[in-house]
Scaffold this motif. Structure first.
Motif, PDB file in Angstrom:
ATOM      1  N   ARG A 234       6.410-107.084 -91.779  1.00 49.38           N
ATOM      2  CA  ARG A 234       7.807-106.838 -91.320  1.00 49.38           C
ATOM      3  C   ARG A 234       8.966-107.535 -92.045  1.00 49.38           C
ATOM      4  O   ARG A 234       9.984-107.276 -92.157  1.00 49.38           O
ATOM      5  CB  ARG A 234       7.675-106.918 -89.578  1.00 49.38           C
ATOM      6  N   VAL A 235       8.684-108.796 -92.139  1.00 50.07           N
ATOM      7  CA  VAL A 235       9.639-109.674 -92.865  1.00 50.07           C
ATOM      8  C   VAL A 235       9.849-109.147 -94.547  1.00 50.07           C
ATOM      9  O   VAL A 235      10.938-109.087 -94.748  1.00 50.07           O
ATOM     10  CB  VAL A 235       9.128-111.182 -92.721  1.00 50.07           C
ATOM     11  N   LEU A 236       8.810-108.970 -95.071  1.00 51.82           N
ATOM     12  CA  LEU A 236       8.883-108.402 -96.380  1.00 51.82           C
ATOM     13  C   LEU A 236       9.635-107.258 -96.543  1.00 51.82           C
ATOM     14  O   LEU A 236      10.279-106.873 -97.389  1.00 51.82           O
ATOM     15  CB  LEU A 236       7.148-108.506 -96.841  1.00 51.82           C
ATOM     16  N   ALA A 278      19.287-116.183 -94.713  1.00 56.29           N
ATOM     17  CA  ALA A 278      19.874-115.751 -93.400  1.00 56.29           C
ATOM     18  C   ALA A 278      19.175-114.752 -92.874  1.00 56.29           C
ATOM     19  O   ALA A 278      19.009-114.734 -91.552  1.00 56.29           O
ATOM     20  CB  ALA A 278      21.336-115.378 -93.799  1.00 56.29           C
ATOM     21  N   ARG A 279      18.790-113.675 -93.471  1.00 52.71           N
ATOM     22  CA  ARG A 279      17.885-112.670 -92.918  1.00 52.71           C
ATOM     23  C   ARG A 279      16.436-113.233 -92.160  1.00 52.71           C
ATOM     24  O   ARG A 279      16.231-112.856 -91.265  1.00 52.71           O
ATOM     25  CB  ARG A 279      17.412-111.432 -93.753  1.00 52.71           C
ATOM     26  N   VAL A 280      15.697-113.964 -93.130  1.00 50.96           N
ATOM     27  CA  VAL A 280      14.764-114.848 -92.526  1.00 50.96           C
ATOM     28  C   VAL A 280      14.908-115.546 -91.108  1.00 50.96           C
ATOM     29  O   VAL A 280      14.221-115.297 -90.244  1.00 50.96           O
ATOM     30  CB  VAL A 280      13.939-115.572 -93.448  1.00 50.96           C
ATOM     31  N   ALA A 285      14.460-115.705 -84.897  1.00 53.83           N
ATOM     32  CA  ALA A 285      14.822-115.567 -83.852  1.00 53.83           C
ATOM     33  C   ALA A 285      14.379-114.342 -82.975  1.00 53.83           C
ATOM     34  O   ALA A 285      14.224-114.255 -81.991  1.00 53.83           O
ATOM     35  CB  ALA A 285      16.342-115.782 -83.788  1.00 53.83           C
ATOM     36  N   GLU A 286      14.589-113.057 -83.889  1.00 52.16           N
ATOM     37  CA  GLU A 286      14.150-111.831 -83.089  1.00 52.16           C
ATOM     38  C   GLU A 286      12.703-111.687 -82.715  1.00 52.16           C
ATOM     39  O   GLU A 286      12.330-111.341 -81.724  1.00 52.16           O
ATOM     40  CB  GLU A 286      14.413-110.707 -84.263  1.00 52.16           C
ATOM     41  N   LEU A 287      11.807-112.166 -83.691  1.00 49.36           N
ATOM     42  CA  LEU A 287      10.301-112.391 -83.391  1.00 49.36           C
ATOM     43  C   LEU A 287       9.936-113.112 -82.141  1.00 49.36           C
ATOM     44  O   LEU A 287       8.967-113.019 -81.577  1.00 49.36           O
ATOM     45  CB  LEU A 287       9.704-112.496 -84.461  1.00 49.36           C
ATOM     46  N   ARG A 288      10.707-114.395 -82.189  1.00 44.30           N
ATOM     47  CA  ARG A 288      10.304-115.201 -81.121  1.00 44.30           C
ATOM     48  C   ARG A 288      10.844-114.547 -79.694  1.00 44.30           C
ATOM     49  O   ARG A 288      10.068-114.792 -78.645  1.00 44.30           O
ATOM     50  CB  ARG A 288      10.921-116.689 -81.401  1.00 44.30           C
ATOM     51  N   ALA A 289      11.867-113.830 -79.889  1.00 40.80           N
ATOM     52  CA  ALA A 289      12.452-113.316 -78.509  1.00 40.80           C
ATOM     53  C   ALA A 289      11.217-112.305 -78.165  1.00 40.80           C
ATOM     54  O   ALA A 289      11.132-112.338 -76.960  1.00 40.80           O
ATOM     55  CB  ALA A 289      13.706-112.679 -78.737  1.00 40.80           C
ATOM     56  N   GLU A 290      10.858-111.449 -79.158  1.00 43.40           N
ATOM     57  CA  GLU A 290      10.024-110.253 -78.627  1.00 43.40           C
ATOM     58  C   GLU A 290       8.891-111.035 -78.065  1.00 43.40           C
ATOM     59  O   GLU A 290       7.998-110.381 -77.417  1.00 43.40           O
ATOM     60  CB  GLU A 290       9.630-109.705 -80.072  1.00 43.40           C
ATOM     61  N   GLY A 297       4.684-120.105 -80.286  1.00 42.92           N
ATOM     62  CA  GLY A 297       4.898-120.901 -81.234  1.00 42.92           C
ATOM     63  C   GLY A 297       5.362-120.376 -82.700  1.00 42.92           C
ATOM     64  O   GLY A 297       5.280-121.059 -83.565  1.00 42.92           O
ATOM     65  N   LEU A 298       5.829-119.040 -82.779  1.00 41.97           N
ATOM     66  CA  LEU A 298       5.943-118.621 -84.082  1.00 41.97           C
ATOM     67  C   LEU A 298       7.158-119.291 -84.852  1.00 41.97           C
ATOM     68  O   LEU A 298       8.066-119.814 -84.431  1.00 41.97           O
ATOM     69  CB  LEU A 298       6.521-117.171 -84.107  1.00 41.97           C
ATOM     70  N   SER A 299       6.872-119.778 -86.288  1.00 43.27           N
ATOM     71  CA  SER A 299       7.932-120.164 -87.060  1.00 43.27           C
ATOM     72  C   SER A 299       7.786-119.630 -88.411  1.00 43.27           C
ATOM     73  O   SER A 299       6.715-119.047 -89.106  1.00 43.27           O
ATOM     74  CB  SER A 299       7.229-121.711 -87.383  1.00 43.27           C
TER      75      SER A 299
END
Length: 511
Positions: A234-236, A278-280, A285-290, A297-299
């Motif tokens: 998803r990041v890619l 900046a996008r990463v 932040a988006e993925l940690r919220a989800e 612990g996502l980083s």
């Protein structure tokens, strides 16, 4: 090592589990443990043999006066899942498992514990050496490569086992008994994709996603935890507008474990680097919220790295990179369908377990599970249709059948009665969305009446694996009383085994 285990109760079981912890046994490397168990059997005068695949059987004749009881097979698998935290070097083929007790639970330090299925194996060994136990003819069947391919069960010799009742000791919930499980298959995708040298103005960046909980790809698939492969893709995908090209990718290590980490190297135009960073950061932040409240612990990390210099380390062409990322982005992953017949039970799922790219060579291994073989075949065909669009080859391996529930099982009725008598409550009767070996064994030995039960294990297939000590005592008590109870049944009465309690088992399994 692990001497403290022998002070736990029940001592015979934990003494054997210590042996298992001290003897490396990842899938495909069970030979040393097999040899150890054969020497142990020789010391007790117990007969043992192996089939052509290497599965081990140890036999013990009935206690005097109980020769007419039906033969009981105690069954578990010798191998364990090999998972360690990325910052903890551990060679599972050489190093023992280092265990510790914390607040009534047994853990390993930074690795999987191997309670799955080491405790079941240890319990079977303790039953075999129990001189005070009343029992009919006993067979302990220890299979190989369960975690990697179900290879031991799939290749088990036919006409070899003699018992009529099978107790699978590979479940992970106290107060529950399993009478059915999903089947499954590995879906393998391979491709050689075109590459092109770094262009002027491109830089290399390292992208990593770490910190997820992971877990069992069947038991934990419905819990909403992150899949590192799904999320990093998803990041890619989000970095494609910035001109990112994949150089390499490594995510997940086992097809039956939810991937906790994934890593990629990217080629990116230098003038797009700040925008990509900046996008990463925003995506983190988006993925940690989800994942809040589920997988905390996502980083995400994006940083410069040394540019590939060898032709074998060239990035994919822009077109190939885009096609691969898009294919992975839409590939089936997670829960596909919940069961209507068994409310609360996952019917079909898929785990994007292992994904890699190196020198243009792409490889994917996914594990599809389903209560319906037709659904397993359909997802495999969807993979084939999808990845054919990028020129990849898809094949299906290690397919195994599910275990069809039999709520009217006489063995189940017997177990439920004993559970209520000993523990004061009925067990939950369950169907599990995981690959117990019972479905395969039942196909080879259709006369077997089977159930599966075990102690409370959490975090299986991850370094968070742990077992509740009090549940092991409970499991041991149930196993002993069930073996003794079955010794009072005559072989010719097996068809009506537990008939007086059959009304307790005629309903649908609970979920």
């Amino acid at each position: 090592m692990n001497a403290h285990l022998e002070q736990l109760s029940p001592r015979p079981l934990w003494r054997h589990f210590r042996t298992l912890c001290n003897t490396p046994r990842p899938s495909g490397h069970e030979a040393a443990l097999v040899a150890t168990l054969e020497r142990w059997a020789d010391g007790l005068g117990l007969a043992h043999d192996r089939d052509a695949f290497g599965n081990l059987r140890i036999r013990k004749p009935a206690a005097p006066g109980y020769e007419q009881a039906p033969g009981v097979i105690l069954q578990g698998h010798l191998d364990m899942v090999a998972q360690a935290n990325a910052d903890h070097p551990h060679d599972f083929t050489r190093d023992p498992i280092d265990t510790r007790v914390v607040d009534g639970w047994l853990h390993a330090r930074h690795t999987t514990l191997g309670a799955d299925n080491g405790l079941g194996v240890a319990a079977a060994l303790a039953i075999l050496e129990d001189g005070a136990l009343i029992h009919g003819p006993l067979e302990a069947l220890f299979t190989l490569e369960e975690e990697s391919s179900m290879g031991g069960a799939l290749n088990l010799a036919e006409g070899w086992l003699e018992g009529r009742v099978l107790l699978n000791l590979d479940s992970e919930d106290r107060g529950q008994v399993y009478i059915g499980c999903a089947g499954g298959a590995d879906v393998i995708v391979d491709a050689q994709l075109p590459t092109a040298p770094l262009e002027a103005g491109e830089v290399a960046l390292s992208l990593s996603l770490t910190g997820l909980s992971g877990g069992h790809s069947g038991i934990d698939i419905h819990k909403g935890r992150g899949n590192a492969n799904r999320l990093l893709v998803r990041v890619l995908r989000a970095l494609e507008p910035h001109g990112a090209r994949l150089v390499d990718y490594h995510g997940g290590t086992l097809r039956n474990a939810l991937p906790r980490e994934a890593f990629a190297t990217l080629a990116l135009p230098e003038d797009a680097r700040s925008h990509a960073e900046a996008r990463v950061a925003a995506l983190e932040a988006e993925l940690r919220a989800e994942l809040a409240g589920v997988d905390e612990g996502l980083s995400l990390d994006l940083r410069p790295c040394e540019a590939p210099s060898a032709p074998s380390a060239e990035p994919l062409t822009a077109h190939a990179s885009h096609l691969l990322v898009r294919a992975l982005h839409v590939a089936p992953c997670g829960v596909e369908r919940m069961s209507v017949a068994l409310p609360g039970v996952v019917e079909t799922s898929n785990n994007l377990g292992v994904v890699s790219l190196s020198a243009g060579r792409f490889h994917l291994c996914a594990l599809v599970r389903s209560l319906r073989d037709s659904a397993t075949a359909d997802i495999a065909d969807r993979f084939r249709a999808l990845f054919e669009l990028i020129g990849a080859r898809t094949r299906v391996e290690n397919a195994y059948p599910g275990w069809t529930p039999n709520p009217a099982s006489p063995l189940l009725a017997r177990f439920r009665r004993l559970h209520a008598e000993r523990l004061g409550q009925d067990p939950e009767v369950k169907v599990i969305h995981a690959g117990l070996e019972c479905g395969i064994l039942g196909g080879k030995y259709p006369q077997l009446d089977m159930i599966s039960f075990g102690p409370l294990i959490r975090g299986a297939h991850s370094p968070d694996e742990r077992v509740e000590l009090s549940s092991v005592e409970e499991f041991w008590t149930l196993l002993r009383v069930l073996v003794e109870d079955l010794a009072t049944v005559k072989e010719e009465d097996l068809a009506t085994l537990g008939a007086e309690d059959a009304d307790r088992s005629c309903g649908a399994p609970s979920s």
